[in-house]
Structure formats: structure tokens, C-alpha cells
Motif scaffolding. Structure first.
Motif, PDB file in Angstrom:
ATOM      1  N   SER A 593      50.392  17.024 -29.872  1.00 15.57           N
ATOM      2  CA  SER A 593      50.425  16.178 -28.672  1.00 15.57           C
ATOM      3  C   SER A 593      49.732  16.867 -27.509  1.00 15.57           C
ATOM      4  N   SER A 598      47.797  12.944 -26.463  1.00 20.08           N
ATOM      5  CA  SER A 598      48.473  11.697 -26.834  1.00 20.08           C
ATOM      6  C   SER A 598      49.814  12.038 -27.463  1.00 20.08           C
ATOM      7  N   HIS A 599      50.710  11.080 -27.468  1.00 19.97           N
ATOM      8  CA  HIS A 599      52.058  11.301 -27.972  1.00 19.97           C
ATOM      9  C   HIS A 599      52.070  11.152 -29.494  1.00 19.97           C
ATOM     10  N   ASP A 613      48.896   6.864 -31.117  1.00 20.27           N
ATOM     11  CA  ASP A 613      48.018   5.852 -30.534  1.00 20.27           C
ATOM     12  C   ASP A 613      47.125   6.553 -29.532  1.00 20.27           C
ATOM     13  N   SER A 614      45.815   6.475 -29.713  1.00 18.24           N
ATOM     14  CA  SER A 614      44.899   7.189 -28.828  1.00 18.24           C
ATOM     15  C   SER A 614      43.633   6.371 -28.639  1.00 18.24           C
ATOM     16  N   TRP A 622      40.897   1.565 -29.063  1.00 14.40           N
ATOM     17  CA  TRP A 622      42.221   2.166 -29.214  1.00 14.40           C
ATOM     18  C   TRP A 622      42.553   2.146 -30.700  1.00 14.40           C
TER      19      TRP A 622
END
Length: 945
Positions: A593, A598-599, A613-614, A622
Motif C-alpha cells: 500500500s 493505493s489501499h 483499486d488503482s 481505473w
């Protein structure tokens, strides 16, 4: 047992080349499976259609099929062989129209590249319908006689294999081998008009060379069975294919010929090798395998273009063969054979099979005569050695017999069985006595016999040579086919060259391998055809799969990515490694991350799957990415897989939906406040309406006692005025005063009784009004609350045919809200009087209350029932909904039962149920705790409920 293909001059070299080709193919397959060789995309397979006039399963077309397959095995490109058996040889007249329709429909979508006609009838069919079915396809056919260039040109792109029976050559062979033959007997007819014409021409050429030519070609089988046993001894029979019955119908030669040939006592000759097995003496023969190989050779040349074909006509191989058992049966075994002839099925003489043993025996005899004295002195030593040898042989025999794997020892020259063990008998079903009379080739599928003979011929005879391993298709005694792997070692048994063979059944292993290959192919097809972009890496992070969806999503072709190691993040314009690479590098979720910005999280479906999701700027999309490790059966990591899903539209929709939700929430809050205020006003109106009804009833009840008081006061005032007049006029008598006192006493009693009644009504109304005007919590008895409520409601049904009875337990002591409970009873009784009476003459309302335990605490079970009109199921379903009423426009608000439901379930903490049937009345069943919930406000505005 005969092996025609083994005597073909070019067969052994061809089989060797085939084995080398197969070994190269297996090596290439192994290298591909290890990832050493990068496989090129396979070219599309060439389609070859082989047409037979014979029925499927007939030995003749099957032998042709075998030869075609052997020939096509040397193809440098993929070839698919399709076989159609028309089964037209059994009919005197042939209707090819239906066959043409079937062939055209079956191969309309994928027509063949080359046509093969295996016989004259197949050629006849192709000649009629080739322009309709396969106009531009090259044709290779087998027929007789030889066609010239003009005839071939009429057939278009056509090539001929000339291999029909050499009838004239067989007649010449009869004269050469049996010069004393005077009568030539012709048995059986040719299959086609061309064949019959060739047979007739050959007969005319040799008619003068025999004393008699006896033509039995058209003789039916019944007469032949009478003629053949009595043929003269100086006769020879030439056998063609077809025998007819009494109606002229063609009979199956594979059934009729063995039966007729068994009746012959004279030599017989033929032009087809298959007939040798029926007991025919010999002949100049051709074989189906040779014909098939010739057809395949021309077909392979045509695959490289018509110009690659060396000649438009090719002659199939023929050879002179004799069947030794038939020669021996006729006493011709010692007859010299023509030069170049092949002798089948002849047992070899001892000196031929064991020359070393034969000449060694001669030398031993000489040596024995010279050294007999020395041998006598060594007799005991030899006896001891013999005993030791026998003992060792017994041990080896014991090991051989009890080996759990099937084992066999065979003579490499005679190809006969010398020994088998118990495991062999159990596996193949043959006893030694049965197998000793058969060649060992009976254990192998017939199609592999040529390759087997070639392998036996090339096997080393040195006992010190390494063991050989190979795979074959075996046949058990019951006909069951099995895949086997054999290990063979050269030995010498009784001074004879032999080989010991160990069998291992690999059927299940091959099935597992085939299933694994099918599974891998299916998995590859699933990955490639998946609508979701997929990337698969091996344990070295080398790309093995980059499917079409990934190509379409990233605009990067698979040819750039597959087979190489990449920094996939850079390939997609990122400055960090992709999720699949980070996962294989062993990074933690937190590090992933942090690096990607991104998470990264575990999937809600599996903790083994990570997702993120990035935004990918290089493709302006996306992406929802999921990745997981791949592990083998032992749990070791052997790769990883990642999927990428375009969620750009979802992201845009989510943002728009979030903005829309904020607006909707604001409007919903405002609208909820408005609805809450309106509901409070409606509920307040309902309560005021109820209180209005109570006030009207109480006022009506108060009117009677107050009227009585007024009447008594007026009467008393009149009596007092009359008494005053009498007193002032001194006319008062004692009796008048006594009457006045009596009147006053009665008046006081009446006034006291009516004023007390009025006071009771006011007190009851005051208590009910106070309780229903607030939610004050206090302790009270249900009997008191119910009595006050019923007194207040009495005017409601006083002048109606309504009877209310109550049965209430004195033990019901509440610590709750009396006002809401009285409101509930009031609404239910009012509802019953208003809706349940209708046009009925009488309405009975029963109120029953008892103590129970409900939800683990003391509670009351209250049932208010009537025998009125009842309700339908639809009314029951909507009874507690706000604004639902069956008296719309008649004064009903639709809030009575709604208020009851809210008071019971919310403020009182209870439960209410409704049971009703049309015409059978209704029942409201309440379960209310004796102690109200403590989390509710002690005081609340009456409109709250």
C-alpha cells in the motif's frame, strides 16, 4: 500368422525413419514441457478424406487404413485423416445420390484438401460427384488398368496408384512353379467391371497354354461346394474376390473363401495377400498396406503442391509369396520356389535356428571321442557342477515364476514363446500351452505388427547389451486393449538366442497424462477466452499467459510479454512493481500500500487473494486488480495469477452516486421532518377526536342526574313558596308542615343520589382525560383502569345492541403507563362498535386478561374479541397501516389501529396480533409486560403515540 508388410523392400527403412521421427517428436514435446523450447504456433492441419466401397471393420479396408496411417506419419505438417466406408460392394446396383448428399452435408463447412479413393467403386463415386462436392480438390485413387495422360487429364488434378491383382503374372507363376498343371480353374469374380475386364484379358492370353480353362466365376456357392472337392489332381485354382449365391448376389469373401478353400485338394493361387490366410498356396500378391502406403506417398507429395508430385502414376509394391502350411498339406513343401519368393509361416530347421549349437555339437562329438578318458575322470566334477547349475536354475525359475510383474521369454528367431510366469497368465489370460502355438506378436495390436517386427530385427543379440524399453498397445486373450511398457534383455536359453520381456501396464498412467493434458488445454482455453484480463507468471516471474483481454486492456500484445521476465509496472507506465510481482517478492500488505499509494487489502472471499483499486495513467483507466499465488500439490509456490478489471465507469458512477446520495439525504431529512410533524398533527387530531367522543358521552350521561336535580329543586321551590304563603296567612297546619318535611326529605335523597352520580362521572372522566393527555408512568391495577375506561365508554354503546363483558385477573398490577393502555382499550372497543356491528341485531364483546410469562418476564395476555362481521385477509394485511380505513368518507381517519400498534409495541413494550374471518368476528391479542421498558421517557407528550 503372416506379416505382409514385413516383406516390403522399403518398409524396414520407412519404419526406422518413422521411429526416429516419433523419437524426435517426443524429445521436442519433453523440451517444450520443461520450458527449454519456445513452441511456434502450429500451422492448420491438412484434411485428407479416404473413401472406401467396403464396409467398416472389413479386413481389406482396415489394412489400407493401416498403410495410409503409416505413410502419413512421415508428414512434415499436421494432417487429419477422415475415413468414409460406403459399404456399396454388397449391392449389384448402387445409388450414390444419398451418399453424395451425406458427404456434401458432412464436409460442407470444412472440405478436405485431398481426396483418396481406395478402390474402383470409390473412384466411380468421385467421378460422378466430384464437380458437385469437391471440384478443385486433388484426387489420388487406386485402380486398374493404368490410365494414360489424357484419361488422367479428364479427371482433373488426379494421380493413380496402380496395384490391381497381377492376374497374368499369377498364371505365369502357376506354369513356372507347377509345370504339370493341365487345367486352370477360375474361382470367384472381380469386384468391378474394370477388374473383370482385366481378368478376361489375362485369361485370353494364357488360354492356349493350358489344356483346359474351367471358368467357375459365375457358379453359385451351392454348386461350388459340390465341384471343388472332386477337381482333378493336375488342376490349379486361381481365386478372385467375389463368390455369388444362387440369386447372383455377392457374398462376403472373408466368410465364403475360407469355407470353399478348405474343400480343395489341389494348389490355389491369388493376387491378394489377405487371402493367403484362408489356406491358399501362394501367388503374386499385393496388400492393402502397400496400397495405403502408395496412396499416402502421393498425398504427401501433393501437400507440397501439385508440382512436387514426382509422377501422376505410381505402382504399388507386389511380391511372390507362398504359404508353407498349405505347401506342406499338398506335399509341395520340398518343391523349389521361384527366385525372389517369400515363404511365410515356415518353421525353421534346427541348423538354421541354432547353427552354433549344431556345429558345436559336431565339434563336441569329435572332442568327446578324443578325450573320453579325460571326461570320465571329470564326471563327478561335472555332476556337482550340474547339480549347482540345476539348483541355480531352480532359484532363477522360482524368481521368474513368482515375480509380481508379467514376464515372458521368447525365441527371437521363431518368435515363439518359451516361458511365461503366473503373473503373465493372470494379466493376459493365456496359458503356456495356448501361447506356445502362437507367435508372440499376438500380444500386440495388429496395426503395430510391422513396427514390432522391425524393433525385434534391430534389437541387439549380445547378452551384455543394455536392456531396451518401449511402449506398445497390447491385446489380451479376451480382446481387451491395454497400453504397456516393456523392458527386454537379450539372453541365451538352451544355447539359443532369446529375449526375456517384463511387462508393465501403463494404461492408467497414460490416461492420467492424457487427462492432465486435456485439463491444461482446457485451462489455457479458459484463460485465453476469459473476458477478464489475466496475467500468469511462473516461479521465476516469467510471463506464461497474457490473454486477449489483457492485450485489449493494455494495448500490449502477448508476443511482447509472454516468455520473458518484465518489470510489469514499467510496462504499464508505473514506477513500482505490479501487485502480482510484489506478492511473489513477499512484500507485506502495508508495504504494498505504501509503495503503490493505493489501499491493498485481502479479498472478502479469500484471505489468500489480495485486491487493490488503482488508477493507471498510461491507459487512463481505473483497474480493480486481484492477485494470488499458485502452489503445487506439496504447497510450494510455482507461480502467481493476476486479474485486471476495468472499473473506470464504476468509479465515475460511484462519484456521481455519492453526490446524488448527499442531495437525497438532505431532501430526505427535510421531508422526514415534514412527515413527522404531519403525523404528530394527525395523531393529535385522532386523540382529540377520541376525547371529543368521550366528552359528548359524558355530557349525555351527566344530563340525566343534573335534570333530576333541576326537577327536584323546582318542585321543592314550588312547595316552599306555598308553605311561605300559608305561614304568612296563618293558615299553616301541622299536617301541611309534616307533608313539607316529608317532601324535603325525599327531595334531599333524590338530590344526593343524582349529585353523587354526576360526581362519579366527572371523576372517571377526569382520570381518563388526565391519563390519556400524558404518558405519566405509575403503578395501577388493570381492573381499576378497565373499570374507569368502560364507565367512560358506556355512553358510546348505551343505546346500541352491544354487550361488553370482562374477565380480568385481580393479580395484574402494572408499573407502566395507564394512559396509553386505556387509549388502546378505548380504540379497540370503539373500532369494534363502529366496524363490527353493521346490520347485526346484537354484538358481543369479550375482554379477557390473564397473567403470563412472556420473553422471560411477568406479562399480561389481553384478548378483546367480538362476534361481529369479521375482516378479509386483505383487510387484516393492511389493518395496522396508517390511513388505512374501510369507512373512507364516512368519518374514519385510518389512524385508530395504527396508534394502537405503536402504543403497544413501542411505549408499552408489548406485542399485538389480529385474528379474524369474515362473518366470524375478530380478536385482538395483546402481550404486554407488567413493567414497562425503563429506557423510555417517563413523561412524553400525548401526541408521541
Amino acid at each position: 500368422m503372416r506379416w505382409p508388410s514385413a516383406f516390403c523392400p522399403g518398409c524396414r527403412g520407412h519404419n526406422l525413419r518413422l521411429l526416429l521421427l516419433l523419437r524426435g517428436a517426443l524429445l521436442a514435446t519433453l523440451l517444450l514441457s520443461l520450458g527449454v523450447v519456445q513452441a511456434e504456433p502450429a500451422p492448420p492441419a491438412k484434411r485428407i478424406l479416404l473413401l472406401h466401397a467396403w464396409a467398416q471393420g472389413n479386413p481389406w479396408p482396415e489394412s489400407i487404413n493401416s498403410g495410409v496411417r503409416q505413410g502419413l506419419a512421415a508428414a512434415a505438417q499436421p494432417v487429419e485423416l477422415y475415413i468414409e466406408n460406403a459399404d456399396t460392394t454388397r449391392f449389384r446396383t448402387r445409388d450414390y445420390a444419398a451418399l453424395a448428399e451425406f458427404i456434401g452435408h458432412k464436409y460442407a463447412q470444412q472440405p478436405p484438401d485431398i481426396l483418396l479413393a481406395a478402390d474402383e467403386q470409390s473412384l466411380e463415386f468421385v467421378s460422378r460427384y466430384r464437380a458437385q462436392l469437391f471440384a478443385d480438390k486433388p484426387l489420388v485413387f487406386a485402380s486398374f488398368p493404368k490410365l494414360n495422360q489424357a484419361q488422367l487429364a479428364q479427371l482433373g488434378t488426379a494421380y493413380q496408384v496402380l496395384d490391381s491383382q497381377d492376374v497374368a503374372g499369377n498364371f505365369q507363376l502357376i506354369q513356372t512353379f507347377l509345370p504339370k498343371v493341365r487345367t486352370l480353374v477360375l474361382l470367384g469374380d472381380a469386384a468391378t467391371a474394370v477388374g473383370r475386364e482385366g481378368l478376361a484379358q489375362a485369361i485370353e492370353q494364357v488360354r492356349d497354354q493350358f489344356v483346359e480353362v474351367r471358368d467357375l466365376r459365375a457358379t453359385p456357392i451351392g454348386e461350388l461346394e459340390k465341384i471343388l472337392p472332386d477337381l482333378p489332381t493336375d488342376s490349379a485354382v486361381f481365386v478372385s474376390t467375389w463368390i455369388r449365391d444362387e440369386q447372383g448376389r455377392l457374398l462376403d469373401p472373408f466368410v465364403t473363401l475360407p469355407k470353399l478353400l478348405a474343400l480343395l485338394q489341389v494348389p490355389s493361387f491369388t493376387g491378394l495377400d489377405l487371402a493367403l490366410g484362408f489356406g491358399i498356396t501362394g501367388g503374386k500378391v499385393t496388400s492393402g498396406e502397400w496400397r495405403g502406403q502408395a496412396l499416402a506417398t502421393l498425398a504427401l507429395q501433393l501437400l507440397n503442391g501439385p508440382s512436387a508430385a514426382q509422377a501422376r502414376t505410381q505402382v504399388a509394391h507386389q511380391a511372390v509369396m507362398f504359404n508353407y502350411p498349405a505347401l506342406q498339406r499338398l506335399g509341395l513343401a520340398q518343391q523349389p520356389l521361384p527366385a525372389g519368393s517369400m515363404l511365410l509361416n515356415k518353421p525353421k530347421a534346427f541348423y538354421e535356428t541354432n547353427p552354433q549349437a549344431f556345429f558345436g555339437a559336431l565339434a563336441a562329438i569329435v572332442l568327446l571321442l578324443a578325450t573320453i578318458g579325460f571326461l570320465i575322470s571329470l564326471l563327478r566334477m561335472r555332476q556337482r557342477a550340474t547339480e549347482q547349475l540345476l539348483e541355480g536354475e531352480a532359484r532363477y525359475r522360482l524368481l521368474f515364476e513368482h515375480n509380481p510383474s508379467p514376464m515372458l521369454v521368447y525365441d527371437t528367431e521363431r518368435l515363439t514363446c518359451l516361458a511365461i510366469n503366473q503373473a503373465f497368465t493372470q494379466a493376459f489370460g493365456y496359458s503356456f500351452a495356448e501361447l506356445a502355438t502362437l507367435p508372440v506378436s499376438v500380444l500386440i495390436e495388429p496395426a503395430q505388427h510391422p513396427a514390432l517386427l522391425e524393433a525385434i530385427r534391430q534389437a541387439p543379440t549380445d547378452i551384455n547389451s543394455a536392456a531396451l524399453r518401449s511402449q506398445w498397445r497390447s491385446v489380451t486373450r479376451s480382446g481387451e486393449l491395454r497400453d504397456i511398457e516393456i523392458s527386454t534383455q537379450a539372453i541365451r536359453l538352451n544355447q539359443q538366442p532369446a529375449r526375456i520381456v517384463l511387462f508393465r501396464d501403463i494404461t492408467e498412467r497414460l490416461q492420467v497424462e492424457a487427462a492432465q493434458k486435456n485439463s491444461e488445454a482446457r485451462l489455457n482455453q479458459i484463460i485465453e477466452s476469459s473476458p477478464v484480463a489475466m496475467i500468469v507468471l511462473d516461479d521465476e516471474q516469467r510471463v506464461t499467459h497474457w490473454n486477449f483481454a489483457a492485450e485489449r486492456l493494455t494495448s500490449i500484445p502477448a508476443s511482447v510479454m509472454v516468455g520473458k521476465r518484465h518489470h510489469l509496472g514499467k510496462a504499464l507506465g508505473k514506477d513500482h512493481r505490479l501487485l502480482i510481482e510484489a506478492l511473489m517478492d513477499g512484500m507485506t500488505i502495508e508495504d504494498m500500500s505504501k509503495v503503490s499509494g493505493s489501499h491493498v487489502r485481502e479479498s472478502k472471499f479469500s484471505s489468500q487473494v489480495l485486491e487493490v483499486d488503482s488508477y493507471t495513467a498510461s491507459i487512463d483507466r481505473w483497474l480493480h486488480t486481484e492477485a494470488t499465488l499458485l502452489r503445487d500439490a506439496s504447497g510450494s509456490m510455482n507461480g502467481a495469477i493476476q486479474t485486471m478489471l476495468d472499473i473506470s465507469e464504476v468509479q465515475r458512477s460511484s462519484r456521481q452516486l455519492a453526490e446524488l446520495n448527499v442531495g437525497l439525504e438532505r431532501r430526505m431529512v427535510a421531508r422526514t421532518a415534514e412527515l413527522s410533524q404531519a403525523m404528530q398533527q394527525l395523531v393529535q387530531s385522532e386523540k382529540l377526536a377520541a376525547l371529543g367522543s368521550l366528552v359528548a358521552g359524558v355530557a349525555h350521561e351527566l344530563n340525566t342526574p343534573l335534570g333530576n336535580v333541576m326537577t327536584v329543586v323546582t318542585t321543592l321551590s314550588d312547595h316552599l313558596s306555598a308553605l311561605r304563603v300559608d305561614v304568612e296567612g296563618n293558615r299553616l297546619r301541622r299536617s301541611q308542615l309534616g307533608e313539607f318535611v316529608q317532601t324535603c326529605t325525599e327531595a334531599c335523597a333524590i338530590l344526593e343520589r343524582n349529585t353523587r352520580r354526576a360526581a362519579e362521572l366527572v371523576t372517571s372522566f377526569k382520570q381518563v382525560a388526565v391519563d390519556q393527555a400524558s404518558s405519566r408512568r405509575r403503578q395501577f391495577k388493570l381492573t381499576d383502569a378497565l373499570q374507569e375506561t368502560l364507565s367512560t365508554l358506556a355512553p358510546l354503546y348505551k343505546h346500541k345492541p352491544v354487550t361488553v363483558t370482562s374477565e380480568v385477573s385481580e393479580e395484574l398490577l402494572f408499573d407502566s403507563f395507564p394512559g396509553p393502555l386505556e387509549q388502546v382499550i378505548t380504540n379497540l372497543l370503539s373500532n369494534a362498535v363502529t366496524h363490527a356491528l353493521g346490520e347485526r341485531e346484537h354484538l358481543q364483546i369479550n375482554i379477557v386478561a390473564s397473567a403470563i410469562r412472556w420473553q422471560g418476564q411477568p406479562a399480561m395476555l389481553l384478548k378483546i374479541s367480538d362476534d361481529g362481521l369479521g375482516m378479509s385477509s386483505d383487510v387484516i394485511h393492511h389493518a395496522f397501516e396508517p390511513f388505512f380505513t374501510t369507512r373512507l368518507g364516512q368519518g374514519g381517519s385510518g389512524l385508530g389501529l395504527y396508534v394502537v400498534y405503536n402504543l403497544v409495541t413501542a411505549l408499552l413494550g408489548g406485542q399485538i396480533e389480529l385474528e379474524s374471518q369474515l362473518g366470524q368476528g375478530s380478536s385482538f391479542i395483546l402481550r404486554v409486560p407488567l413493567t414497562a421498558p425503563v429506557n423510555l421517557a417517563e413523561e412524553a407528550p400525548a401526541v408521541a403515540y
